[in-house]
Motif scaffolding. Structure first.
Motif, PDB file in Angstrom:
ATOM      1  N   SER A  59       0.807  -1.216   0.000  1.00 35.75           N
ATOM      2  CA  SER A  59       0.000   0.000   0.000  1.00 35.75           C
ATOM      3  C   SER A  59       0.838   1.262   0.000  1.00 35.75           C
ATOM      4  N   GLN A  60       2.031   1.221   0.559  1.00 32.66           N
ATOM      5  CA  GLN A  60       2.806   2.440   0.684  1.00 32.66           C
ATOM      6  C   GLN A  60       3.225   3.033  -0.648  1.00 32.66           C
ATOM      7  N   PRO A  61       3.725   2.228  -1.622  1.00 34.48           N
ATOM      8  CA  PRO A  61       4.116   2.846  -2.895  1.00 34.48           C
ATOM      9  C   PRO A  61       2.954   3.528  -3.592  1.00 34.48           C
ATOM     10  N   HIS A  62       1.750   2.928  -3.540  1.00 35.65           N
ATOM     11  CA  HIS A  62       0.613   3.545  -4.224  1.00 35.65           C
ATOM     12  C   HIS A  62       0.232   4.865  -3.570  1.00 35.65           C
ATOM     13  N   SER A  63       0.225   4.891  -2.217  1.00 33.47           N
ATOM     14  CA  SER A  63      -0.132   6.136  -1.535  1.00 33.47           C
ATOM     15  C   SER A  63       0.900   7.219  -1.798  1.00 33.47           C
ATOM     16  N   GLN A  64       2.176   6.813  -1.908  1.00 37.78           N
ATOM     17  CA  GLN A  64       3.202   7.803  -2.179  1.00 37.78           C
ATOM     18  C   GLN A  64       3.146   8.308  -3.615  1.00 37.78           C
ATOM     19  N   SER A  65       2.565   7.515  -4.537  1.00 35.78           N
ATOM     20  CA  SER A  65       2.525   7.918  -5.933  1.00 35.78           C
ATOM     21  C   SER A  65       1.428   8.947  -6.197  1.00 35.78           C
ATOM     22  N   LEU A  66       0.476   9.116  -5.263  1.00 34.60           N
ATOM     23  CA  LEU A  66      -0.590  10.096  -5.423  1.00 34.60           C
ATOM     24  C   LEU A  66      -0.125  11.450  -4.914  1.00 34.60           C
ATOM     25  N   GLN A  67      -0.355  12.480  -5.724  1.00 32.39           N
ATOM     26  CA  GLN A  67       0.041  13.827  -5.333  1.00 32.39           C
ATOM     27  C   GLN A  67      -0.981  14.820  -5.856  1.00 32.39           C
ATOM     28  N   ILE A  68      -1.325  15.791  -5.024  1.00 30.39           N
ATOM     29  CA  ILE A  68      -2.259  16.843  -5.415  1.00 30.39           C
ATOM     30  C   ILE A  68      -1.469  18.069  -5.841  1.00 30.39           C
ATOM     31  N   VAL A  69      -1.767  18.559  -7.035  1.00 31.48           N
ATOM     32  CA  VAL A  69      -1.072  19.719  -7.605  1.00 31.48           C
ATOM     33  C   VAL A  69      -2.091  20.833  -7.814  1.00 31.48           C
ATOM     34  N   ALA A  85      -5.247  19.080  -9.476  1.00 37.14           N
ATOM     35  CA  ALA A  85      -4.996  17.856 -10.218  1.00 37.14           C
ATOM     36  C   ALA A  85      -4.475  16.797  -9.263  1.00 37.14           C
ATOM     37  N   VAL A  86      -5.054  15.606  -9.335  1.00 35.65           N
ATOM     38  CA  VAL A  86      -4.547  14.458  -8.594  1.00 35.65           C
ATOM     39  C   VAL A  86      -3.718  13.632  -9.557  1.00 35.65           C
ATOM     40  N   VAL A  87      -2.425  13.504  -9.261  1.00 35.03           N
ATOM     41  CA  VAL A  87      -1.480  12.827 -10.148  1.00 35.03           C
ATOM     42  C   VAL A  87      -1.166  11.456  -9.566  1.00 35.03           C
ATOM     43  N   ASP A  88      -1.439  10.415 -10.343  1.00 34.82           N
ATOM     44  CA  ASP A  88      -1.135   9.036  -9.960  1.00 34.82           C
ATOM     45  C   ASP A  88      -0.055   8.520 -10.910  1.00 34.82           C
ATOM     46  N   GLN A  90       1.962   5.999 -10.589  1.00 37.95           N
ATOM     47  CA  GLN A  90       2.040   4.552 -10.697  1.00 37.95           C
ATOM     48  C   GLN A  90       1.135   4.023 -11.804  1.00 37.95           C
ATOM     49  N   ASN A  91      -0.053   4.617 -11.967  1.00 38.71           N
ATOM     50  CA  ASN A  91      -1.021   4.154 -12.960  1.00 38.71           C
ATOM     51  C   ASN A  91      -1.141   5.079 -14.162  1.00 38.71           C
ATOM     52  N   ASP A  92      -0.264   6.099 -14.259  1.00 37.25           N
ATOM     53  CA  ASP A  92      -0.282   7.036 -15.385  1.00 37.25           C
ATOM     54  C   ASP A  92      -1.649   7.708 -15.529  1.00 37.25           C
ATOM     55  N   LEU A  93      -2.139   8.263 -14.424  1.00 40.01           N
ATOM     56  CA  LEU A  93      -3.437   8.932 -14.414  1.00 40.01           C
ATOM     57  C   LEU A  93      -3.281  10.355 -13.895  1.00 40.01           C
ATOM     58  N   VAL A  94      -3.980  11.283 -14.544  1.00 40.61           N
ATOM     59  CA  VAL A  94      -4.069  12.653 -14.061  1.00 40.61           C
ATOM     60  C   VAL A  94      -5.550  13.024 -14.052  1.00 40.61           C
ATOM     61  N   THR A  95      -6.059  13.398 -12.879  1.00 42.68           N
ATOM     62  CA  THR A  95      -7.466  13.760 -12.736  1.00 42.68           C
ATOM     63  C   THR A  95      -7.564  15.233 -12.392  1.00 42.68           C
ATOM     64  N   LEU A  96      -8.126  16.021 -13.293  1.00 49.90           N
ATOM     65  CA  LEU A  96      -8.284  17.461 -13.093  1.00 49.90           C
ATOM     66  C   LEU A  96      -9.678  17.759 -12.556  1.00 49.90           C
ATOM     67  N   SER A  97      -9.729  18.632 -11.566  1.00 46.50           N
ATOM     68  CA  SER A  97     -11.010  19.130 -11.038  1.00 46.50           C
ATOM     69  C   SER A  97     -11.109  20.601 -11.399  1.00 46.50           C
ATOM     70  N   PRO A 142       3.856  17.626 -18.271  1.00 49.76           N
ATOM     71  CA  PRO A 142       4.497  18.299 -17.133  1.00 49.76           C
ATOM     72  C   PRO A 142       3.847  17.972 -15.795  1.00 49.76           C
ATOM     73  N   LEU A 143       2.544  17.736 -15.786  1.00 45.00           N
ATOM     74  CA  LEU A 143       1.879  17.376 -14.538  1.00 45.00           C
ATOM     75  C   LEU A 143       2.334  16.011 -14.043  1.00 45.00           C
ATOM     76  N   LEU A 144       2.491  15.081 -14.959  1.00 43.02           N
ATOM     77  CA  LEU A 144       2.815  13.712 -14.579  1.00 43.02           C
ATOM     78  C   LEU A 144       4.250  13.565 -14.102  1.00 43.02           C
ATOM     79  N   HIS A 145       5.158  14.354 -14.673  1.00 41.44           N
ATOM     80  CA  HIS A 145       6.575  14.143 -14.395  1.00 41.44           C
ATOM     81  C   HIS A 145       7.214  15.266 -13.586  1.00 41.44           C
ATOM     82  N   GLU A 146       6.720  16.469 -13.697  1.00 44.13           N
ATOM     83  CA  GLU A 146       7.315  17.566 -12.941  1.00 44.13           C
ATOM     84  C   GLU A 146       6.606  17.823 -11.627  1.00 44.13           C
ATOM     85  N   SER A 147       5.464  17.167 -11.396  1.00 43.33           N
ATOM     86  CA  SER A 147       4.725  17.408 -10.160  1.00 43.33           C
ATOM     87  C   SER A 147       5.453  16.864  -8.942  1.00 43.33           C
TER      88      SER A 147
END
Length: 231
Positions: A59-69, A85-88, A90-97, A142-147
């Motif tokens: 569980s730790q790697p997945h929780s660490q892979s999530l970041q709010i930008v 933006a929630v950047v994941d 590990q799963n190559d996901l970016v969710t914009l609100s 840039p969100l996925l890699h620079e965040s």
């Protein structure tokens, strides 16, 4: 005469002993019982510790892979708008609100692994799918890699480029939600899902139903507008 037992190498043998023969006391058997109880308890603790370690390790790697930008950008009138933006990674996901002036939030999911974009607009009954093009990937990259280095992006008014994209909704191509990947299912589980395609514009005879303004760290803001294509 008291009948008692003595232990031989391979079996228990019956022997006779006199009344003066020492009887086997409970204390002589207690150490063996205590040993097995202690061993069982130790093994149980080891199993629990290994289980907790494995759970934390998964569980730790997945929780660490999530970041709010946070993305702050000026609108057309120069008023600053906030976007998260929630950047994941590990799963190559970016969710914009994207929050409108009426404090209503639309969601845009960039599924980079499957090269799909899913729009969930506020005050609409459906979700809308679009195949990701190279320009879309360049904007979200840039969100996925620079965040990992930045938790906030603030875009300047002078350097921000604005453009409008039109997506035609293919009303006859409704998608079965259960056939979508898990992130898309979770986003649109209570809605109908339709495919869209990029078009030049709706033309004078078509009505634009809604638009979603999205800003990226590359100083590009895109107004994505939807309308329904003829059957």
């Amino acid at each position: 005469m008291v009948r008692c037992w003595k232990h031989s190498e391979n079996c228990l043998e019956e022997a006779q002993c006199t009344d003066g023969c020492p009887a086997a006391s409970p204390q002589s058997r207690f150490p063996h019982k205590a040993f097995w109880v202690s061993l069982t308890a130790s093994l149980l603790l080891v199993v629990i510790a290994l289980g907790l370690t494995g759970h934390l390790g998964l569980s730790q790697p997945h929780s660490q892979s999530l970041q709010i930008v946070r993305i702050t950008a000026p609108d057309q009138t120069g008023v600053l708008i906030n976007q998260s933006a929630v950047v994941d990674q590990q799963n190559d996901l970016v969710t914009l609100s994207v929050t409108s002036l009426g404090n209503q939030t639309s969601t845009v999911l960039f599924d980079i692994k499957h090269r799909l974009i899913c729009y969930k607009p506020v005050n609409q009954d459906g979700c809308f799918l679009q195949k990701m093009e190279q320009s879309d990937y360049d904007n979200v990259h840039p969100l996925l890699h620079e965040s990992t280095h930045k938790g906030q992006f603030q875009l300047s008014w002078n350097e921000t480029q604005r453009q409008t994209e039109f997506l035609g909704v293919l009303a006859a191509s409704q998608v079965d939600v259960s056939m979508l990947e898990e992130p898309l299912q979770a986003l649109c589980q209570d809605r109908s899902v339709h495919w869209t395609r990029r078009v030049k514009g709706p033309g004078k005879q078509r009505l634009v139903y809604f638009c979603i303004d999205i800003c990226f760290p590359s100083n590009i803001c895109v107004s994505v507008c939807f309308y329904y294509l003829p059957e």
